[in-house]
Design a protein around this motif. Structure first.
Motif, mmCIF file in Angstrom:
data_model
loop_
_atom_site.group_PDB
_atom_site.id
_atom_site.type_symbol
_atom_site.label_atom_id
_atom_site.label_comp_id
_atom_site.label_asym_id
_atom_site.label_seq_id
_atom_site.Cartn_x
_atom_site.Cartn_y
_atom_site.Cartn_z
ATOM 1 N N LEU A 126 0.824 -1.213 0.000
ATOM 2 C CA LEU A 126 0.000 0.000 0.000
ATOM 3 C C LEU A 126 0.858 1.263 0.000
ATOM 4 O O LEU A 126 0.542 2.253 -0.665
ATOM 5 N N THR A 127 1.979 1.195 0.732
ATOM 6 C CA THR A 127 2.872 2.355 0.767
ATOM 7 C C THR A 127 3.532 2.581 -0.582
ATOM 8 O O THR A 127 3.737 3.720 -1.010
ATOM 9 N N LEU A 128 3.851 1.475 -1.275
ATOM 10 C CA LEU A 128 4.417 1.607 -2.635
ATOM 11 C C LEU A 128 3.416 2.245 -3.584
ATOM 12 O O LEU A 128 3.776 3.077 -4.424
ATOM 13 N N VAL A 129 2.129 1.842 -3.444
ATOM 14 C CA VAL A 129 1.091 2.453 -4.277
ATOM 15 C C VAL A 129 0.975 3.957 -3.966
ATOM 16 O O VAL A 129 0.873 4.788 -4.867
ATOM 17 N N ALA A 130 1.022 4.273 -2.652
ATOM 18 C CA ALA A 130 0.959 5.675 -2.249
ATOM 19 C C ALA A 130 2.164 6.453 -2.768
ATOM 20 O O ALA A 130 2.036 7.606 -3.217
ATOM 21 N N LEU A 131 3.340 5.818 -2.702
ATOM 22 C CA LEU A 131 4.545 6.479 -3.207
ATOM 23 C C LEU A 131 4.447 6.722 -4.706
ATOM 24 O O LEU A 131 4.835 7.778 -5.212
ATOM 25 N N GLN A 132 3.893 5.727 -5.422
ATOM 26 C CA GLN A 132 3.707 5.891 -6.867
ATOM 27 C C GLN A 132 2.753 7.051 -7.153
ATOM 28 O O GLN A 132 2.977 7.851 -8.069
ATOM 29 N N SER A 133 1.695 7.151 -6.370
ATOM 30 C CA SER A 133 0.748 8.263 -6.529
ATOM 31 C C SER A 133 1.429 9.599 -6.261
ATOM 32 O O SER A 133 1.164 10.597 -6.936
ATOM 33 N N CYS A 134 2.340 9.607 -5.271
ATOM 34 C CA CYS A 134 3.093 10.830 -4.973
ATOM 35 C C CYS A 134 3.958 11.235 -6.150
ATOM 36 O O CYS A 134 4.038 12.423 -6.504
ATOM 37 N N TYR A 135 4.588 10.254 -6.779
ATOM 38 C CA TYR A 135 5.443 10.548 -7.937
ATOM 39 C C TYR A 135 4.609 11.071 -9.113
ATOM 40 O O TYR A 135 5.017 11.991 -9.819
ATOM 41 N N VAL A 136 3.426 10.445 -9.311
ATOM 42 C CA VAL A 136 2.536 10.915 -10.374
ATOM 43 C C VAL A 136 2.077 12.340 -10.083
ATOM 44 O O VAL A 136 2.066 13.212 -10.966
ATOM 45 N N ALA A 137 1.694 12.578 -8.819
ATOM 46 C CA ALA A 137 1.264 13.925 -8.425
ATOM 47 C C ALA A 137 2.395 14.930 -8.581
ATOM 48 O O ALA A 137 2.187 16.069 -9.008
ATOM 49 N N GLU A 138 3.617 14.502 -8.239
ATOM 50 C CA GLU A 138 4.767 15.387 -8.372
ATOM 51 C C GLU A 138 5.032 15.727 -9.835
ATOM 52 O O GLU A 138 5.303 16.891 -10.173
ATOM 53 N N ALA A 139 4.942 14.704 -10.701
ATOM 54 C CA ALA A 139 5.153 14.945 -12.131
ATOM 55 C C ALA A 139 4.076 15.890 -12.677
ATOM 56 O O ALA A 139 4.369 16.814 -13.449
ATOM 57 N N THR A 140 2.822 15.651 -12.253
ATOM 58 C CA THR A 140 1.724 16.515 -12.703
ATOM 59 C C THR A 140 1.911 17.946 -12.201
ATOM 60 O O THR A 140 1.700 18.916 -12.936
ATOM 61 N N SER A 141 2.329 18.062 -10.939
ATOM 62 C CA SER A 141 2.553 19.391 -10.360
ATOM 63 C C SER A 141 3.692 20.117 -11.061
ATOM 64 O O SER A 141 3.603 21.327 -11.333
ATOM 65 N N LEU A 142 4.759 19.375 -11.377
ATOM 66 C CA LEU A 142 5.877 19.988 -12.095
ATOM 67 C C LEU A 142 5.440 20.461 -13.483
ATOM 68 O O LEU A 142 5.844 21.542 -13.938
ATOM 69 N N ARG A 143 4.630 19.626 -14.147
ATOM 70 C CA ARG A 143 4.143 20.004 -15.472
ATOM 71 C C ARG A 143 3.255 21.243 -15.385
ATOM 72 O O ARG A 143 3.376 22.182 -16.188
ATOM 73 N N SER A 144 2.379 21.256 -14.377
ATOM 74 C CA SER A 144 1.514 22.421 -14.181
ATOM 75 C C SER A 144 2.341 23.663 -13.875
ATOM 76 O O SER A 144 2.049 24.763 -14.356
ATOM 77 N N GLN A 145 3.384 23.456 -13.073
ATOM 78 C CA GLN A 145 4.249 24.583 -12.724
ATOM 79 C C GLN A 145 4.939 25.139 -13.964
ATOM 80 O O GLN A 145 5.065 26.360 -14.130
ATOM 81 N N GLU A 146 5.384 24.244 -14.854
ATOM 82 C CA GLU A 146 6.026 24.688 -16.097
ATOM 83 C C GLU A 146 5.039 25.462 -16.971
ATOM 84 O O GLU A 146 5.384 26.509 -17.545
ATOM 85 N N ILE A 147 3.803 24.942 -17.063
ATOM 86 C CA ILE A 147 2.787 25.611 -17.887
ATOM 87 C C ILE A 147 2.451 26.984 -17.314
ATOM 88 O O ILE A 147 2.381 27.987 -18.042
ATOM 89 N N ILE A 148 2.254 27.030 -15.990
ATOM 90 C CA ILE A 148 1.920 28.311 -15.348
ATOM 91 C C ILE A 148 3.088 29.283 -15.458
ATOM 92 O O ILE A 148 2.898 30.481 -15.656
ATOM 93 N N ALA A 149 4.317 28.750 -15.324
ATOM 94 C CA ALA A 149 5.495 29.611 -15.453
ATOM 95 C C ALA A 149 5.572 30.202 -16.864
ATOM 96 O O ALA A 149 5.877 31.391 -17.034
ATOM 97 N N LEU A 150 5.290 29.365 -17.875
ATOM 98 C CA LEU A 150 5.284 29.857 -19.260
ATOM 99 C C LEU A 150 4.189 30.902 -19.451
ATOM 100 O O LEU A 150 4.420 31.960 -20.071
ATOM 101 N N LYS A 151 3.019 30.616 -18.906
ATOM 102 C CA LYS A 151 1.916 31.570 -19.007
ATOM 103 C C LYS A 151 2.269 32.864 -18.298
ATOM 104 O O LYS A 151 1.989 33.962 -18.811
ATOM 105 N N ASN A 152 2.894 32.751 -17.148
ATOM 106 C CA ASN A 152 3.278 33.950 -16.397
ATOM 107 C C ASN A 152 4.299 34.777 -17.167
ATOM 108 O O ASN A 152 4.218 36.015 -17.201
ATOM 109 N N ASP A 153 5.251 34.091 -17.826
ATOM 110 C CA ASP A 153 6.238 34.801 -18.645
ATOM 111 C C ASP A 153 5.560 35.524 -19.803
ATOM 112 O O ASP A 153 5.887 36.675 -20.122
ATOM 113 N N GLN A 154 4.612 34.837 -20.441
ATOM 114 C CA GLN A 154 3.915 35.432 -21.580
ATOM 115 C C GLN A 154 3.077 36.638 -21.145
ATOM 116 O O GLN A 154 3.068 37.674 -21.821
#
Length: 288
Positions: free
Chosen positions: A160-188
């Motif tokens: 269960l902890t491995l599943v939770a850790l995997q979810s954390c990694y997915v959430a982290e990747a999604t958050s990083l992607r969102s951060q990149e998109i928002i950063a690009l939007k903010n620059d624009q």
């Protein structure tokens, strides 16, 4: 009085009346010439007034359009500023969320290591109990069952902890992607805001009298200034200047027209007076 004297007096009266009539006729001609001149001036000033009033109407329309554009530019600048603030806040919040997810992921990874170590301890302890059971029948079967269940529960906890850790990694990747998109939007958005508000500062301006302060920023009417807001403001100010000049021209032409009409009325009155005098003198001469 003899006949010769009477005839000489009659001839003298006729010449005097003729001289008066000639003088009055000359005055009528001069007055008519003056009236014709002022009439021509009135006609020319009337045409000029019509033309300059059309210029004023066009200048007023251009000023109104320039003001509309300037107000629209102000609204756009306000909207872009609000958007810039929103994207900046979103970027900050996304960065905070990403850091928190990374922290949780690290803690989950540490927890998994501890769980795996705990599973190994429980498994070894269970094997030890099983070996002791072979040589010591007094060891209760409940302990054997408890250790087996503990081992199974520990393995489930790791899964269960491995599943939770995997979810954390997915959430982290999604958050990083969102951060990149928002950063690009903010620059624009920041670039767009700069394009709208880009100003020529005093250090780049030779003639500081050409600067206009608007709110918290400085609008420079110079070749260095490429800000949309400043250029639209400049267009409005130029349109206002042309309108004011057109209005001043119309006032001047109207004054000239009013003066010409006044002079025409005066000349016409004088002409009518001379015409009446000539008519009366002519009638009197024929009556005599």
């Amino acid at each position: 009085m003899n006949t010769m004297t009477i005839n000489s007096l009659a001839v003298g009266i006729v010449y005097k009346e003729k001289a008066t009539l000639d003088w009055l006729a000359m005055q009528v001609a001069e007055a008519q010439y003056e009236v014709d001149q002022y009439q021509a001036i009135v006609d020319a000033e009337t045409a000029k007034s019509t033309q300059f009033n059309s210029f004023l109407t066009a200048a007023e329309a251009n000023k109104a359009a320039a003001l509309t554009n300037f107000n629209l530019a102000i609204d756009i600048d306000s909207s872009v500023s609000a958007l810039c603030t929103s994207t900046g806040l979103a970027l900050k919040q996304t960065g905070t969320a990403t850091r928190e997810i990374k922290r949780v992921s690290g803690e989950m990874a540490t927890l998994i290591n501890k769980l795996i170590f705990t599973v190994e301890l429980i498994d070894r302890f269970g094997q030890l109990v099983n070996k002791q059971k072979l040589s010591n029948p007094l060891i209760p079967d409940a302990l054997i069952s408890f250790m087996a269940k503990a081992t199974a529960d520990a393995n489930n906890a790791v899964a269960l902890t491995l599943v939770a850790l995997q979810s954390c990694y997915v959430a982290e990747a999604t958050s990083l992607r969102s951060q990149e998109i928002i950063a690009l939007k903010n620059d624009q958005v920041t670039t767009l805001k700069s394009t709208i508000e880009q100003q020529a500062f005093a250090s780049k301006v030779k003639d500081t009298m050409s600067l206009v302060f608007d709110g918290d920023f400085m609008v420079g009417f110079t070749p260095d200034c490429t800000g949309i807001l400043a250029l639209v403001r400049q267009a409005y100010d130029k349109a206002s200047e042309k309108y004011n000049q057109a209005l001043a021209n119309v006032n001047i032409v109207n004054q000239q027209l009013a003066y010409a009409k006044s002079e025409l009325v005066t000349a016409t009155t004088s002409l009518n007076s001379y015409k009446a005098g000539l008519a009366a003198a002519t009638a009197a001469a024929y009556a005599a």
